[in-house]
Design an enzyme around this catalytic site. Structure first.
Site, short mmCIF file in Angstrom:
data_model
loop_
_atom_site.label_atom_id
_atom_site.label_comp_id
_atom_site.label_asym_id
_atom_site.label_seq_id
_atom_site.Cartn_x
_atom_site.Cartn_y
_atom_site.Cartn_z
N GLU A 54 0.66 5.12 1.39
CA GLU A 54 1.24 3.90 0.83
C GLU A 54 2.02 4.14 -0.45
O GLU A 54 3.05 3.50 -0.69
CB GLU A 54 0.14 2.85 0.57
CG GLU A 54 -0.54 2.32 1.82
CD GLU A 54 -1.62 3.23 2.36
OE1 GLU A 54 -1.97 4.22 1.67
OE2 GLU A 54 -2.12 2.99 3.47
N PHE A 79 -4.62 -2.21 0.61
CA PHE A 79 -4.07 -0.85 0.55
C PHE A 79 -2.77 -0.82 -0.25
O PHE A 79 -2.48 0.12 -0.98
CB PHE A 79 -3.82 -0.31 1.97
CG PHE A 79 -5.02 -0.35 2.86
CD1 PHE A 79 -6.30 -0.18 2.34
CD2 PHE A 79 -4.89 -0.57 4.22
CE1 PHE A 79 -7.41 -0.23 3.17
CE2 PHE A 79 -6.00 -0.61 5.05
CZ PHE A 79 -7.26 -0.45 4.52
N HIS A 104 -3.64 -9.31 6.07
CA HIS A 104 -5.10 -9.17 6.08
C HIS A 104 -5.70 -9.60 4.74
O HIS A 104 -6.49 -8.89 4.12
CB HIS A 104 -5.52 -7.76 6.48
CG HIS A 104 -5.21 -7.47 7.93
ND1 HIS A 104 -3.93 -7.53 8.44
CD2 HIS A 104 -6.02 -7.18 8.96
CE1 HIS A 104 -3.96 -7.26 9.73
NE2 HIS A 104 -5.21 -7.06 10.09
#
Lengths: 308, 292
Positions: A54, A79, A104
């Site tokens: 990421e 994340f 999410h």
């Protein structure tokens, strides 16, 4: 029909890709979950699969933006915002025109549990100067929010749900970036919700109405910049505020409202959300029930606070 | 007009004078890593991309990203010699209201291309620009100067993996391997060697040079340019062995000069070694360094 806002996002982004050629999309091995795969299938030459990395994805997005593209960088909320310093320096400080998309959101994702649940992401993104923070509440709003953020020149954070959410807007709804969205007028309290808790807040308002409590339900889709004028107007009418969010109550939407009202229009305030705790595994509905974020839970908390 | 080796050497000498004067006036900053990379940056800016005020904002320009942002005095010196900023502005480094922040700030000064200074981030940014460069017609190239200390950051290795995947032959990363960082020698703090083997294993075309040898720098940049012209090729990694504090005898090879500015006596001595004229030396003597 209930629909996950990540799905609405994926569809909207794929559609927008035709109109706006500067849009490019990056994902870190979650494109099937963030729904950026819909764009990837349609525009493979403008999609970059960055793998499970990421930090590098966020940096690459910054570089693409600084070179004139409009990158959407997608992953799970936790994340993505977990790479805070990369977002801070490469994107926010640089005022790079990157759209960070964190799906999410919250305990609403259910069984995967805490390591996959973004429950501090709003607090992190809100803290960064110049970053616009948006969390839409349903399909209609998400589609328009994607277009508005693509058109907005500056770094943005878009927070989306894994779980389907009910429609809270009728046909003809017009999303206005940076404006509060009053869904239901009321005189007894201002009930502010965002994202996955907007539907439950509307349900709670109905339950409260049956007990003679009229809640003004407000959808806070733009958490930053917060529409403090509209907030103060509502509170000057109702006199008290309850915030409800699928996020820690520290630094999120409730935190933003508390900070703004504390300076501008002090009023009794109750924040609902994760009360300085992490979530856990379980079905999405069961988690909302346990943590008091479903309609009965919100109604119960509001009722107990107003009439102890 | 591309400068000759003799002209490059002279340019770099003048830029070293600028760096010492900037850091002296600022009263803080990073001389070691600025002096180690200046020969590389001087060649990049004056020979390879030929930065001018006219091409500085051209969307199709070749770009240079300074990942090791603490060496920004070297970048400012290059921008001043290119005429993108005024030389007089150099003495405002790190002062209140200056565009010349302690580390690069692209929002205040677009010519620095990216905001860096939190180490390990610039290579990913350069990679993103290179992706855009590949999509553009005509394309453009991106150069990224990285440090050996920051190569300890995990993000650098994420990027080491991804740039070859995307066939970014238009990306050239230059490692200023000066062997030192704040807490000591890089080999002791956290060894990154054998870095050439590692980058080759990740799929980069690796060239190893003496980073103070101008013909070698030019030759490496020539090879990178040839690689960029080839379709679908690998990105280039120039491992430039350098000396921290190069050009100033009492700083050279001494990592304790990573992050402290010379006082007036030290700055005068450095300028004398660099062959600065009496006007420059008088200007230093007349300058009161900022108190950190």
């Amino acid at each position: 029909m209930p629909k996950a806002t990540r799905q609405s996002f994926g569809e909207a982004l794929a559609a927008l890709g035709e109109k706006e050629e500067r849009i490019v999309v990056l994902d870190a091995d979650l494109s099937c979950s963030t729904k950026s795969e819909l764009f990837a299938k349609k525009f493979p030459g403008r999609f970059f699969q960055m793998g499970i990395a990421e930090a590098n994805m966020i940096g690459a997005a910054a570089g693409l933006a600084l070179a004139g593209k409009v990158p959407f960088a997608c992953s799970f909320a936790c994340f993505l915002t977990g790479r805070f310093d990369i977002i801070r320096v490469s994107i926010a400080y640089a005022r790079a025109n990157v759209k960070l998309v964190g799906t999410h959101a919250g305990i609403g994702i259910g069984p995967d549990g805490v390591s996959q649940q973004g429950t501090e992401d709003l607090a992190l993104m809100r803290a960064l100067p110049g970053v616009t923070v948006v969390q839409p509440a349903d399909d209609r709003e998400t589609r328009q929010a994607v277009e508005a953020l693509a058109a907005h020149d500056g770094p943005c954070y878009l927070r989306l749900t894994r779980q389907p959410v009910d429609d809270v807007h009728a046909e003809g709804y017009r999303f206005r970036l940076g404006a509060l969205d009053v869904l239901r007028p009321g005189r007894d309290l201002s009930l502010l919700a965002t994202g996955g808790t907007v539907g439950p807040a509307l349900g709670a308002a109905k339950m409260l109405a049956a007990r003679g409590i009229e809640a003004e339900v407000i959808n806070v889709h733009t958490i930053k910049p917060l529409d403090v004028d509209a907030l103060a107007r509502s509170v000057s009418k109702t006199g008290r505020v309850v915030t409800v969010e699928d996020h820690t109550v520290i630094g999120g939407m409730g935190g933003a409202v508390a900070e703004a009202l504390g300076e501008r229009h002090p009023a009794p305030l109750k924040r609902l959300g994760l009360l300085n705790v992490f979530g856990e595994s379980g079905a999405s509905d069961a988690l909302y029930e346990k943590y008091g974020l479903d309609a009965p839970g919100i109604a119960r908390s509001v009722g107990a606070w107003l009439r102890p | 007009m591309k400068p000759s080796v003799a002209q490059l050497r002279e340019l770099a000498r003048r830029m070293r004078i600028d760096i010492v004067r900037m850091l002296h006036a600022a009263g803080s900053g990073h001389p070691g890593g600025s002096l180690s990379c200046i020969d590389l940056l001087a060649t990049l800016f004056s020979h390879e991309i030929e930065r001018t005020p006219r091409n500085a904002a051209d969307p199709g320009r070749d770009r240079v990203v300074l990942s090791k942002g603490h060496a920004v005095p070297a970048l400012y010196a290059c921008l001043a010699r290119a005429g993108v900023i005024e030389r007089e502005e150099l003495w405002s480094l790190r002062r209140l209201g200056s565009r010349l922040q302690g580390h690069p700030d692209v929002a205040r000064l677009p010519a620095v291309e990216a905001s860096t200074g939190s180490l390990g981030q610039g290579m990913s940014i350069a990679q993103g620009m290179a992706l855009a460069g590949k999509m553009a017609r005509p394309g453009f190239r991106v150069f990224c100067l990285v440090g050996d200390g920051e190569t300890q950051e995990g993000q650098m290795w994420e990027c080491a993996m991804s740039a070859p995947k995307f066939g970014l032959s238009n990306l050239t990363v230059i490692l200023d391997a000066n062997g030192g960082q704040i807490d000591g020698f890089t080999k002791d703090v956290m060894n990154i060697e054998p870095i050439a083997d590692k980058m080759r294993a990740f799929g980069w075309r690796v060239l190893e040079i003496d980073g103070h040898d101008f013909p070698a720098i030019l030759s490496a940049l020539d090879q990178a340019r040839a690689g960029a012209a080839a379709a679908g090729g690998a990105p280039t990694y120039i491992l430039a062995r350098t000396v921290k504090g190069q050009g100033v005898s009492f700083m050279a090879g001494d990592y304790t000069w990573h992050g402290k500015a010379p006082d007036t006596a030290q700055a005068v001595r450095a300028l004398e070694e660099l062959g600065a004229d009496q006007g420059e030396i008088a200007a230093v003597k007349a300058t009161k360094p900022q108190k950190g």
